[in-house]
Design an enzyme around this catalytic site. Structure first.
Site, PDB file in Angstrom:
ATOM      1  N   LYS A 237      32.958  43.782  39.099  1.00 51.51           N
ATOM      2  CA  LYS A 237      31.721  44.533  39.720  1.00 51.51           C
ATOM      3  C   LYS A 237      31.360  45.439  37.519  1.00 51.51           C
ATOM      4  O   LYS A 237      32.489  45.308  36.971  1.00 51.51           O
ATOM      5  CB  LYS A 237      31.775  45.458  40.206  1.00 51.51           C
ATOM      6  CG  LYS A 237      32.266  45.200  41.792  1.00 51.51           C
ATOM      7  CD  LYS A 237      33.657  45.955  42.304  1.00 51.51           C
ATOM      8  CE  LYS A 237      33.962  45.689  43.354  1.00 51.51           C
ATOM      9  NZ  LYS A 237      34.906  46.016  43.924  1.00 51.51           N
ATOM     10  N   GLU A 275      35.855  45.674  51.881  1.00 48.77           N
ATOM     11  CA  GLU A 275      35.483  44.730  50.428  1.00 48.77           C
ATOM     12  C   GLU A 275      34.150  43.734  51.379  1.00 48.77           C
ATOM     13  O   GLU A 275      35.172  43.065  52.339  1.00 48.77           O
ATOM     14  CB  GLU A 275      35.682  43.993  49.701  1.00 48.77           C
ATOM     15  CG  GLU A 275      36.015  45.296  48.518  1.00 48.77           C
ATOM     16  CD  GLU A 275      36.699  44.718  47.372  1.00 48.77           C
ATOM     17  OE1 GLU A 275      36.521  45.358  46.193  1.00 48.77           O
ATOM     18  OE2 GLU A 275      36.871  43.914  47.556  1.00 48.77           O
ATOM     19  N   ASN A 289      41.350  47.313  49.989  1.00 51.15           N
ATOM     20  CA  ASN A 289      41.651  47.858  48.747  1.00 51.15           C
ATOM     21  C   ASN A 289      42.108  48.620  49.554  1.00 51.15           C
ATOM     22  O   ASN A 289      41.245  49.852  49.461  1.00 51.15           O
ATOM     23  CB  ASN A 289      40.653  48.367  47.302  1.00 51.15           C
ATOM     24  CG  ASN A 289      40.507  46.584  46.679  1.00 51.15           C
ATOM     25  OD1 ASN A 289      40.715  45.613  46.837  1.00 51.15           O
ATOM     26  ND2 ASN A 289      39.459  46.394  46.407  1.00 51.15           N
ATOM     27  N   ARG A 291      43.887  51.848  47.787  1.00 49.87           N
ATOM     28  CA  ARG A 291      43.994  52.696  47.161  1.00 49.87           C
ATOM     29  C   ARG A 291      42.385  53.054  46.604  1.00 49.87           C
ATOM     30  O   ARG A 291      41.424  52.555  47.091  1.00 49.87           O
ATOM     31  CB  ARG A 291      44.335  51.813  45.920  1.00 49.87           C
ATOM     32  CG  ARG A 291      43.582  50.700  45.079  1.00 49.87           C
ATOM     33  CD  ARG A 291      43.728  49.784  44.721  1.00 49.87           C
ATOM     34  NE  ARG A 291      42.943  48.824  43.685  1.00 49.87           N
ATOM     35  CZ  ARG A 291      42.098  48.443  43.258  1.00 49.87           C
ATOM     36  NH1 ARG A 291      41.248  50.253  43.192  1.00 49.87           N
ATOM     37  NH2 ARG A 291      41.023  47.309  43.502  1.00 49.87           N
ATOM     38  N   ARG A 337      28.900  50.530  34.283  1.00 45.44           N
ATOM     39  CA  ARG A 337      30.227  50.488  33.603  1.00 45.44           C
ATOM     40  C   ARG A 337      30.001  50.354  32.123  1.00 45.44           C
ATOM     41  O   ARG A 337      29.142  49.038  32.455  1.00 45.44           O
ATOM     42  CB  ARG A 337      30.791  49.972  34.327  1.00 45.44           C
ATOM     43  CG  ARG A 337      31.573  49.923  36.267  1.00 45.44           C
ATOM     44  CD  ARG A 337      32.669  48.652  35.847  1.00 45.44           C
ATOM     45  NE  ARG A 337      32.958  48.628  37.810  1.00 45.44           N
ATOM     46  CZ  ARG A 337      34.201  48.351  38.341  1.00 45.44           C
ATOM     47  NH1 ARG A 337      35.376  47.869  37.405  1.00 45.44           N
ATOM     48  NH2 ARG A 337      34.162  48.716  39.257  1.00 45.44           N
TER      49      ARG A 337
HETATM   50  P1  ADP Z   1      39.568  40.216  44.526  1.00 42.98           P
HETATM   51  O1  ADP Z   1      40.555  40.919  45.239  1.00 42.98           O
HETATM   52  O2  ADP Z   1      40.184  38.974  42.992  1.00 42.98           O
HETATM   53  O3  ADP Z   1      38.628  40.868  43.137  1.00 42.98           O
HETATM   54  P2  ADP Z   1      37.900  38.713  46.648  1.00 42.98           P
HETATM   55  O4  ADP Z   1      37.537  38.255  47.632  1.00 42.98           O
HETATM   56  O5  ADP Z   1      37.395  41.271  46.747  1.00 42.98           O
HETATM   57  O6  ADP Z   1      38.641  38.567  44.639  1.00 42.98           O
HETATM   58  O7  ADP Z   1      36.768  38.675  46.006  1.00 42.98           O
HETATM   59  C1  ADP Z   1      36.173  39.128  44.764  1.00 42.98           C
HETATM   60  C2  ADP Z   1      34.821  38.117  44.458  1.00 42.98           C
HETATM   61  O8  ADP Z   1      34.455  36.859  44.691  1.00 42.98           O
HETATM   62  C3  ADP Z   1      33.576  38.618  45.531  1.00 42.98           C
HETATM   63  O9  ADP Z   1      33.176  39.956  45.394  1.00 42.98           O
HETATM   64  C4  ADP Z   1      32.198  37.510  45.561  1.00 42.98           C
HETATM   65  O10 ADP Z   1      31.304  37.828  44.024  1.00 42.98           O
HETATM   66  C5  ADP Z   1      33.129  36.562  45.250  1.00 42.98           C
HETATM   67  N1  ADP Z   1      33.276  35.882  46.323  1.00 42.98           N
HETATM   68  C6  ADP Z   1      35.308  36.285  46.883  1.00 42.98           C
HETATM   69  N2  ADP Z   1      35.048  35.000  48.516  1.00 42.98           N
HETATM   70  C7  ADP Z   1      33.349  35.071  48.733  1.00 42.98           C
HETATM   71  C8  ADP Z   1      32.929  33.813  49.809  1.00 42.98           C
HETATM   72  N3  ADP Z   1      33.699  33.173  50.397  1.00 42.98           N
HETATM   73  N4  ADP Z   1      31.266  33.663  49.354  1.00 42.98           N
HETATM   74  C9  ADP Z   1      31.343  33.728  48.239  1.00 42.98           C
HETATM   75  N5  ADP Z   1      31.878  34.257  47.106  1.00 42.98           N
HETATM   76  C10 ADP Z   1      32.605  35.467  47.205  1.00 42.98           C
END
Ligand code: ADP
Length: 446
Positions: A237, A275, A289, A291, A337
């Site tokens: 982000k 999320e 998350n 935390r 950020r």
């Molecule tokens: P992390 O724990 O590494 O942050 P997340 O599962 O929260 O992983 O995913 C981080 C980012 O990856 C999301 O905000 C999105 O941008 C992308 N992402 C994750 N899963 C998908 C999905 N199924 N389709 C499209 N983008 C995804």
């Protein structure tokens, strides 16, 4: 309430926690690596201890060193901040075995949320909508191929123990999936210590919307609205805001109610962010998350609730004194950020801060640890400051942001400031017309 608390972190978040402790009348212990000895949180804390050399593994991730620091100083609680050990169930267990309170959920819940496959299944069973995907972790490429065929391409492979936006692989056809399957497994093993991966439908144009909650030990779960964090680079982000432009009151409270019920049923204690990807009016759960998050400050501005103080009070066994009916989401907040990194390639740019001036004025909050002549080390996260802008409406917020970002001076290192200045002038950003891939699609032009 605790008499003394150790902050197992550095940078702006360490100062944020330190401020909450001061307001609560808690004495603070700062820990730091060798290179961080002159950081502001070390200066502002009541006591400080060096916990090791510069590398994170030997300092901020060094469990025995941190526990010794807590024992020596007589700290009754440890706040892990964000990143580092904040989601580490083993650390949380070790802390409580030393009769020290870990500011966060139980090791049981940390373990559950740390494995994304288990977290997803648990949340699905508790009624949360999830992204269509494999039934748990995948060992066999044939099953992965069959799954992908059923779900439809594109699909994304993700590490079960993944985090920080790392190790995700998108495949558009069976050939790509075959290649990526091996790659994703070995990358997961290298980065997260386990080669467990799972598969999901890859949503092509979703928004990232997350929900902030606070839970005490007495079954109270508070819902503090959402944050939209779709402006991302490398799946991380860059700009966050609340509320999201796409949710109406009904949708907001509908998802809020489902989450509150689920977390009450889980018996979860502490703060959490749930999320989601949001596509075509639908939410798809991604992860929890368990935390504090960097962007918690956005929600503090729109709700008036000090999330860090509440988090500490809950860990000290206090009952939440706020009720859901007291929470009014008011106005609009955006967080920018400011990272020490190249604004095109996003590669970290360590170096010395030669000149520094922070913006101010009504509704401008700056959370930062940097000062003039501070040398940004190469060892840690590149976040230098968070500029959080608050106003009655989103339109006003963007206007305030324009002068705040113009006033900001950080000379000596490359930062994301110039990129933010351009972003807020983009018609799509002004209109709320962006998804998680918007920045990547537009970066060359910006
Ligand atoms: P992390 O724990 O590494 O942050 P997340 O599962 O929260 O992983 O995913 C981080 C980012 O990856 C999301 O905000 C999105 O941008 C992308 N992402 C994750 N899963 C998908 C999905 N199924 N389709 C499209 N983008 C995804």
């Amino acid at each position: 309430m605790f008499k003394k608390l150790l902050i197992a972190n550095r940078g702006e978040i360490a100062i944020r926690i330190l401020r909450a402790c001061k307001e609560l009348g808690i004495k603070t212990v700062a820990v730091h690596s060798l290179i961080d000895a002159s950081l502001m949180h070390v200066k502002f804390a009541d006591e400080s201890i060096c916990i090791g050399p510069n590398s994170s593994a030997q300092s901020y991730l060094n469990i025995s060193s941190i526990l010794s620091a807590a024992e020596v100083t007589g700290a009754e609680a440890i706040h892990p901040g964000v990143g580092f050990l904040s989601e580490n169930a083993h650390f949380a267990r070790m802390v409580s075995e030393h009769n020290i309170t870990f500011i966060g959920p139980s090791p049981y819940h940390l373990t559950m949320m740390g494995d994304k496959v288990i977290a997803k299944k648990t949340m699905q069973n508790l009624g949360l909508p999830v992204v269509n995907g494999s039934d748990g972790a995948l060992d066999d490429i044939e099953i992965a191929l069959r799954n992908a065929e059923n779900i439809g391409y594109p699909v994304i492979l993700k590490a079960s123990l993944g985090g920080g936006g790392k190790g995700m692989k998108v495949s558009n056809n069976p050939e790509e999936l075959q290649l990526n399957f091996k790659l994703a497994k070995s990358e997961a093993k290298i980065n997260f210590g386990s080669d467990a991966i799972y598969l999901e439908k890859y949503l092509t144009n979703p928004k990232h919307i997350e929900i902030q909650i606070i839970c005490d030990n007495y079954g109270h779960v508070l819902f503090l609205g959402e944050r939209e964090c779709s402006i991302q680079r490398n799946n991380q982000k860059l700009m966050e805001e609340s509320p999201s432009t796409v949710l109406n009151e009904e949708q907001r409270y509908h998802i809020g109610e489902i989450i509150v019920k689920a977390f009450r049923q889980l018996g979860y204690s502490g703060v959490a962010t749930i999320e989601f990807l949001y596509d075509n009016g639908q939410f798809f759960f991604m992860e929890v998350n368990p935390r504090l998050q960097v962007e918690h400050s956005v929600t503090e501005q729109t709700t008036g609730i000090d999330i860090v103080k509440e988090q500490i009070k809950i860990a000290a066994g206090e009952e939440l004194s706020i009720h859901q009916s007291d929470i009014k989401i008011k106005g609009h907040a955006i967080e920018f950020r400011i990272n020490a990194e190249d604004s095109k390639t996003f590669m970290p740019c360590p170096g010395k801060i030669e000149e520094l001036y922070f913006p101010g004025g009504n509704g401008i909050r700056v959370d930062s640890h940097i000062y003039r002549n501070y040398v940004v080390p190469q060892y840690y996260d590149s976040l230098l400051a968070k500029i959080i802008v608050y106003a009655n409406t989103r339109e006003e917020c963007l206007k305030k942001a324009a002068y705040a970002l113009d006033e900001l001076v950080i000379d000596g290192v490359n930062t994301t400031t110039e990129l933010h200045k351009k972003l807020i002038k983009e018609q799509d950003i002004i209109d709320g017309n962006f998804d998680i891939h918007w920045l990547v699609r537009n970066i060359d032009r910006l």
